[in-house]
Design a protein around this motif. Structure first.
Motif, PDB file in Angstrom:
ATOM      1  N   ARG A 243      17.243   8.288   6.259  1.00 53.52           N
ATOM      2  CA  ARG A 243      16.448   8.393   5.033  1.00 53.52           C
ATOM      3  C   ARG A 243      15.050   7.867   5.290  1.00 53.52           C
ATOM      4  N   ILE A 244      14.102   8.394   4.547  1.00 50.65           N
ATOM      5  CA  ILE A 244      12.732   7.889   4.625  1.00 50.65           C
ATOM      6  C   ILE A 244      12.201   7.803   3.205  1.00 50.65           C
ATOM      7  N   GLY A 245      11.166   6.984   3.014  1.00 51.17           N
ATOM      8  CA  GLY A 245      10.543   6.882   1.691  1.00 51.17           C
ATOM      9  C   GLY A 245       9.205   6.168   1.820  1.00 51.17           C
ATOM     10  N   ALA A 246       8.257   6.534   0.957  1.00 48.77           N
ATOM     11  CA  ALA A 246       6.922   5.960   1.016  1.00 48.77           C
ATOM     12  C   ALA A 246       6.938   4.499   0.584  1.00 48.77           C
ATOM     13  N   GLY A 247       6.002   3.725   1.148  1.00 53.39           N
ATOM     14  CA  GLY A 247       5.789   2.351   0.712  1.00 53.39           C
ATOM     15  C   GLY A 247       4.692   2.328  -0.347  1.00 53.39           C
ATOM     16  N   ALA A 248       3.621   1.573  -0.076  1.00 51.72           N
ATOM     17  CA  ALA A 248       2.520   1.464  -1.032  1.00 51.72           C
ATOM     18  C   ALA A 248       1.607   2.685  -0.951  1.00 51.72           C
ATOM     19  N   ALA A 249       0.591   2.709  -1.806  1.00 49.67           N
ATOM     20  CA  ALA A 249      -0.370   3.818  -1.816  1.00 49.67           C
ATOM     21  C   ALA A 249      -1.030   3.947  -0.444  1.00 49.67           C
ATOM     22  N   PRO A 250      -1.227   5.188   0.032  1.00 50.36           N
ATOM     23  CA  PRO A 250      -1.849   5.388   1.334  1.00 50.36           C
ATOM     24  C   PRO A 250      -3.249   4.787   1.387  1.00 50.36           C
ATOM     25  N   VAL A 251      -3.610   4.315   2.587  1.00 52.59           N
ATOM     26  CA  VAL A 251      -4.931   3.730   2.805  1.00 52.59           C
ATOM     27  C   VAL A 251      -5.835   4.818   3.394  1.00 52.59           C
ATOM     28  N   ARG A 252      -7.006   4.999   2.792  1.00 51.54           N
ATOM     29  CA  ARG A 252      -7.907   6.032   3.303  1.00 51.54           C
ATOM     30  C   ARG A 252      -8.627   5.504   4.547  1.00 51.54           C
ATOM     31  N   THR A 253      -8.492   6.220   5.672  1.00 53.87           N
ATOM     32  CA  THR A 253      -9.227   5.879   6.888  1.00 53.87           C
ATOM     33  C   THR A 253     -10.003   7.120   7.309  1.00 53.87           C
TER      34      THR A 253
END
Ligand code: MAN
Length: 349
Positions: A243-253
């Motif tokens: 299983r996979i799942g997102a953590g916090a909001a993505p960081v823009r780089t």
């Protein structure tokens, strides 16, 4: 390779640091917090999991019940009952029904240095209505222009879905109910609109064909989500095979949106990895961790309520430094620093 520099003070929050919400309940776990900055402080919105004080010869659980005097309905099971299965510590399975072994609410904790947190004496958000009767969990917090968007897991007999609450002052919360129906969780909203629309990552469970994969959706009003796209799947034989799942909001780089996500292998061992999403088309994965960038290796990550878990819902960014707040073994809250440059390097950037 594990590139996380764990706080020396870990765990930074333990069950004993948090008072129970009711006399009849005991705090078993504080974990998986959302993280954010507000007025010079760092806030965590922790998941606090409680259950009735256990007595010999009884397995006791609780669900929310607005009609009961103290707001909860206690359930008691006989451990010798052949139709009772408590082999997964997170669940009580009985007579064809699955309950959670703990009842979770969300609670704030504040810090000025990011390491020492003062937990609130009382719950901040508790389950509300029929779709949150088994509690609310694993909240991600995203700030857009001074407004905080809270996406959390709602659990009830109807299933596991995603709820939304919105606040500007951390006192008053607008509850918007279910934005993504079961089976879905691990939803996080990007910290800015893209092409005039809100964007989120979410994780439908996928039955028979498909699986627990990360998806992306868009919305004009945060309530109605559409134009769904499948972003990433589990990878057979790898650390994130189950299983996979997102953590916090993505960081823009400059190289893309950097998303820290959790993955579990066939032994339910949870690690963290990174994904780089295309800046213009964030449903496109440009790179993904071959190996976890953080794995359960310390005692407090290997043993707890559910062992061998590092799981994150929140981080704060300070230049190159990413401070990840995470749940260890589903029991305590810990912190770790990572370098964004170093994460990008592991992704070949
Ligand atoms: C699930 C979630 C998390 C939890 C992990 C590990 O994915 O419900 O809350 O931390 O399992 O148990």
């Amino acid at each position: 390779m594990d590139i996380a520099k764990r706080f020396e003070t870990n765990p930074i929050l333990r069950p004993a640091d948090v008072p129970a919400s009711r006399k009849v309940l005991r705090v078993e776990c504080v974990f998986n917090p959302g993280a954010f900055r507000w007025r010079g402080r760092i806030g965590l919105l922790m998941r606090v999991a409680e259950r009735p004080v256990q007595r010999d010869g009884v397995v006791a659980g609780a669900v929310l019940d607005g009609s009961a005097a103290d707001g909860i309905h206690k359930m008691e099971f006989d451990p010798s009952d052949g139709s009772l299965d408590t082999s997964d510590p997170r669940l009580i399975v009985h007579g064809g029904c699955t309950y959670l072994s703990t009842l979770s609410h969300l609670r704030l904790a504040w810090s000025t240095d990011g390491e020492r947190f003062e937990p609130a004496a009382e719950p901040t958000l508790v389950g509300c209505g029929p779709l949150e009767r088994y509690g609310i969990e694993d909240c991600r917090v995203t700030e857009i222009d001074g407004t905080f968007y809270l996406t959390y897991t709602q659990v009830s007999a109807a299933g596991v879905g995603v709820g939304l609450a919105v606040t500007r002052d951390w006192r008053e919360f607008d509850r918007h109910g279910t934005i993504l129906p079961p089976a879905n969780k691990d939803c996080v909203i990007f910290d800015r609109k893209l092409g005039g629309e809100f964007v989120c990552l979410h994780r439908p469970a996928g039955v028979e064909i498909g699986g627990p994969y990360i998806w992306l959706a868009r919305s004009k009003d945060l309530i109605h989500w559409g134009r769904h796209e499948c972003v990433a799947r589990t990878r057979p034989g790898r650390w994130d095979e189950q299983r996979i799942g997102a953590g916090a909001a993505p960081v823009r780089t400059e190289h893309g949106w950097l998303e820290i996500y959790h993955g579990a292998d066939g032994n339910q061992r949870y690690g963290l990895g990174a994904m780089l999403l295309d800046l213009a088309d964030p449903a496109r994965v440009l790179a993904r961790s071959e190996e976890p960038i953080m794995e359960p290796v310390t005692d407090y990550e290997r043993e707890g309520f559910f062992g061998n878990v590092v799981f994150t819902c929140g981080h704060v960014v300070d230049g190159d430094r990413l401070t990840i707040y995470y749940g260890a073994a589903d029991r305590v809250i810990c912190g770790a620093h990572l370098s964004i440059r170093q994460i990008l390097h592991t992704l070949g950037r």
